[in-house]
Write an enzyme that holds these catalytic residues in place. Structure first.
Site, mmCIF file in Angstrom:
data_model
loop_
_atom_site.group_PDB
_atom_site.id
_atom_site.type_symbol
_atom_site.label_atom_id
_atom_site.label_comp_id
_atom_site.label_asym_id
_atom_site.label_seq_id
_atom_site.Cartn_x
_atom_site.Cartn_y
_atom_site.Cartn_z
ATOM 1 N N HIS A 1 96.562 -60.106 -0.250
ATOM 2 C CA HIS A 1 96.554 -58.427 0.272
ATOM 3 C C HIS A 1 96.833 -58.152 -1.403
ATOM 4 C CE1 HIS A 1 97.436 -58.426 4.260
ATOM 5 N NE2 HIS A 1 98.438 -57.159 5.008
ATOM 6 N N GLU B 1 86.239 -49.984 8.786
ATOM 7 C CA GLU B 1 86.014 -49.250 7.401
ATOM 8 C C GLU B 1 84.648 -49.271 6.481
ATOM 9 O OE1 GLU B 1 88.047 -52.111 8.496
ATOM 10 O OE2 GLU B 1 89.827 -50.959 7.536
#
Lengths: 321, 323
Positions: free
Chosen positions: B128, B58
């Site tokens: 999450h 990322e």
């Protein structure tokens, strides 16, 4: 490339920084600078292998990169002095200079993180041109995971980038041999990137190595890494002049000073030619210093200029309602 | 009229912009198989040079997008899971968002960061279900959070065309929302322009993202008791302060319904600005996530207990009316 042109670039970098250090002392450059004195052969040799339309991503020790790529010394010195007439209107200073007119796309202050930006530039320009991108970083950057991510992406997608590690053996005060497990080149080789360790004090040797890597990238051969062995004669930053940090042994500094890249390159130029170049540079820098010192400060009313490319205005820090 | 889902609206906006402008491309993880549905059909239509599937890297690909943007492209970077944003705050806020400034206006970084699924995912645990839009608004990165399919289309389109980095948060609970639309009506929506979703006279509820729909349901339930105006800012930074001020001129009372953590969250900024600059006839209230960990664990019941709820909003509306 003739010897005189390389000498001129290196002499310009050396004298530009010596004049800049004077301006740090006089208070005209408030930030201080990260001098690259001692490392001029790397900037000069690498940029001599590039075309004007090739691109460079620099780092915090980047004055040599911009000057070697062709930045105007007056506007650059004005940028170091944070003047409105500077290349970046005083918004970059010494730490983050960019000069898009000569293909310098900025200098990231986050060590090692500029390399992936360089890879992205290279990916984009590589799709419709044969331009090449050079990413400069130091030995401190090779401990950053982000640098390894950029090696991976560049190798996977075979982008036309040359990674240039200027190994000056100290990340601020940290000796490279206490920071780097394995080797600099080994990191690149693990991703299938050809990597070479090269003498960074001899501009001819630098140029030859850079020409090979740049040629390979331009021909579609993908990324390379060049590790140049070099040394900064000054401290990490001019603030060190007040600190006496003593992290480098005097004999070591003397050894590297004996391999001064500027003196070596000077020996390859006829004395008359050298004197002409030196005089031309002094005149150029006298004018650059005058321009930098006499240029106006940015107007505080313009403080929000360029925060957003789209020109969005932001709320002030105090409510007037 | 055809029904358009929120997820399909994002896909349609991306597809339309890629067709309109060859400099637009999308990059991210698992996008060739369109795991999030945002990129469905795009690989076949535009090919792998414009639908760039990335490794799990990322920080690398976020900076890579910045470079591509400075070289004239308009990248759309997709992150599957909101916590990945915490990994790339530096690359977005300190790199991409500062190059226009640091270059004195020589360059621009038109990257769109697309989060197709932010906020609570039932039972997915502590890592999450983040909703970090307040962080990016605080850092000065343009940030939008569409509530409806029409707005998802319009705001993603605007984000892609904008010359600066823009965060697009698509809340998980909104992805399945469907709306009757005439495709001809889908159009860019400017940043910083809110919308009164329901007009009212007694209290303004500022609702963010998927909470707009909960606020509308509460307003309907309370219709016989109180006239609730529901204001959807749509864009959090820039924020439509003039639109909020106009609403408070009508109502004089304010409740903010915000999926941020309480400390330093967007709701706090809205209350503070209203208190400093706007008409308020009563002390305002906010309904937010609690301080600290926003999701407790993998037990959906445990998580639900700490999510901002319709019952909390109902109580807050009644409380500001009494004061």
């Amino acid at each position: 490339m003739n010897a005189a042109r390389l000498y001129r670039t290196m002499r310009l970098i050396r004298r530009f920084e010596e004049r800049a250090i004077e301006l740090v002392r006089s208070g005209d450059i408030a930030s201080g600078i990260h001098p690259c004195i001692g490392q001029e052969a790397v900037a000069a040799g690498v940029c001599a292998a590039l075309r004007p339309d090739d691109i460079v991503l620099s780092n915090h020790r980047g004055h040599g990169h911009l000057l070697a790529k062709g930045s105007d010394p007056g506007r650059f010195l004005a940028e170091l002095a944070a003047k409105d007439t500077g290349i970046d209107r005083g918004r970059a200073g010494s730490f983050h200079p960019s000069d898009f007119s000569v293909g310098v796309y900025g200098a990231s202050g986050t060590v090692g993180h500029g390399a992936a930006i360089a890879a992205g530039v290279a990916w984009a320009v590589g799709q419709d041109s044969d331009r090449v991108v050079v990413s400069f970083f130091g030995d401190g950057a090779v401990s950053q995971g982000a640098l390894l991510e950029s090696f991976n992406l560049a190798a996977l997608w075979q982008v036309p980038v040359v990674f240039v590690c200027e190994n000056n053996y100290y990340a601020t005060t940290l000796p490279a041999d206490t920071a780097i497990a394995g080797t600099v080149t080994g990191r690149a080789e693990a991703f299938g990137i050809p990597a070479y360790t090269v003498d960074g004090q001899d501009a001819d040797v630098v140029l030859e190595a850079a020409a090979g890597a740049v040629g390979r990238a331009r021909a579609g051969g993908g990324p390379s890494l060049l590790e140049f062995s070099t040394y900064r004669y000054e401290g990490h930053h001019t603030f060190e002049r007040t600190m006496r940090l003593r992290y480098r042994d005097e004999a070591e500094v003397a050894r590297w000073r004996a391999r001064d890249p500027l003196a070596l390159q000077a020996s390859r130029v006829a004395p008359g030619e050298r004197e002409r170049i030196d005089a031309e540079i002094e005149t150029l820098l006298d004018e650059a210093v005058r321009y930098a010192v006499e240029s106006p400060q940015p107007d505080p009313l313009d403080a929000f200029d360029h925060l957003y490319a789209g020109g969005m205005r932001v709320r002030a820090g105090v409510s007037h309602a | 009229m055809p029904k358009l889902s929120y997820a399909k609206a994002l896909n349609r906006a991306l597809s339309d912009e890629m067709a309109r402008d060859p400099s637009v491309f999308v990059m991210g993880e698992d996008i060739h198989l369109a795991l999030t549905q945002t990129t469905t059909g795009l690989l076949d239509r535009f090919g792998p040079q414009r639908v760039v599937q990335t490794p799990l890297s990322e920080q690398g690909f976020t900076n890579f997008a910045t470079g591509a943007a400075m070289a004239g492209r308009r990248p759309v970077v997709e992150y599957q899971i909101p916590f990945l944003l915490l990994l790339v705050i530096e690359q977005i806020a300190n790199q991409a968002n500062k190059f226009a400034l640091m270059s004195g206006g020589q360059t621009r970084v038109p990257v769109t960061y697309l989060l197709p699924g932010t906020g609570w995912r039932p039972g997915w645990g502590a890592q999450h279900s983040d909703q970090p839009y307040s962080v990016f608004a605080h850092l000065g990165v343009k940030t939008v959070i569409p509530a409806t399919p029409t707005d998802a289309y319009g705001l993603l389109t605007t984000a892609i065309r904008d010359d600066d980095p823009v965060m697009v948060f698509a809340p998980m609970p909104a992805l399945g929302i469907r709306e009757d639309v005439d495709y001809a009506d889908l159009a860019p929506i400017p940043l910083g322009v809110g919308l009164v979703r329901r007009a009212g006279t007694d209290v303004t509820v500022v609702a963010v993202g998927h909470l707009v729909h909960d606020a509308l349901a509460v307003a309907e339930e309370l219709a016989g008791e109180v006239s609730v105006e529901v204001f959807d800012p749509r864009s959090l930074y820039p924020f439509d302060w003039a639109g909020l001020a106009a609403s408070l001129e009508r109502t004089g009372r304010l409740v903010v319904f915000d999926d941020s953590n309480r400390s330093c969250g967007l709701a706090g900024e809205i209350l503070a600005t209203a208190a400093e600059e706007m008409r308020l006839d009563a002390a305002p209230k906010r309904v937010t996530r609690p301080d600290g960990a926003v999701v407790i664990g993998c037990a959906p019941g445990l998580d639900l207990a700490v999510q901002p709820s319709r019952a909390q909003l109902t109580n807050a509306i009644r409380a500001v009316l009494k004061s």
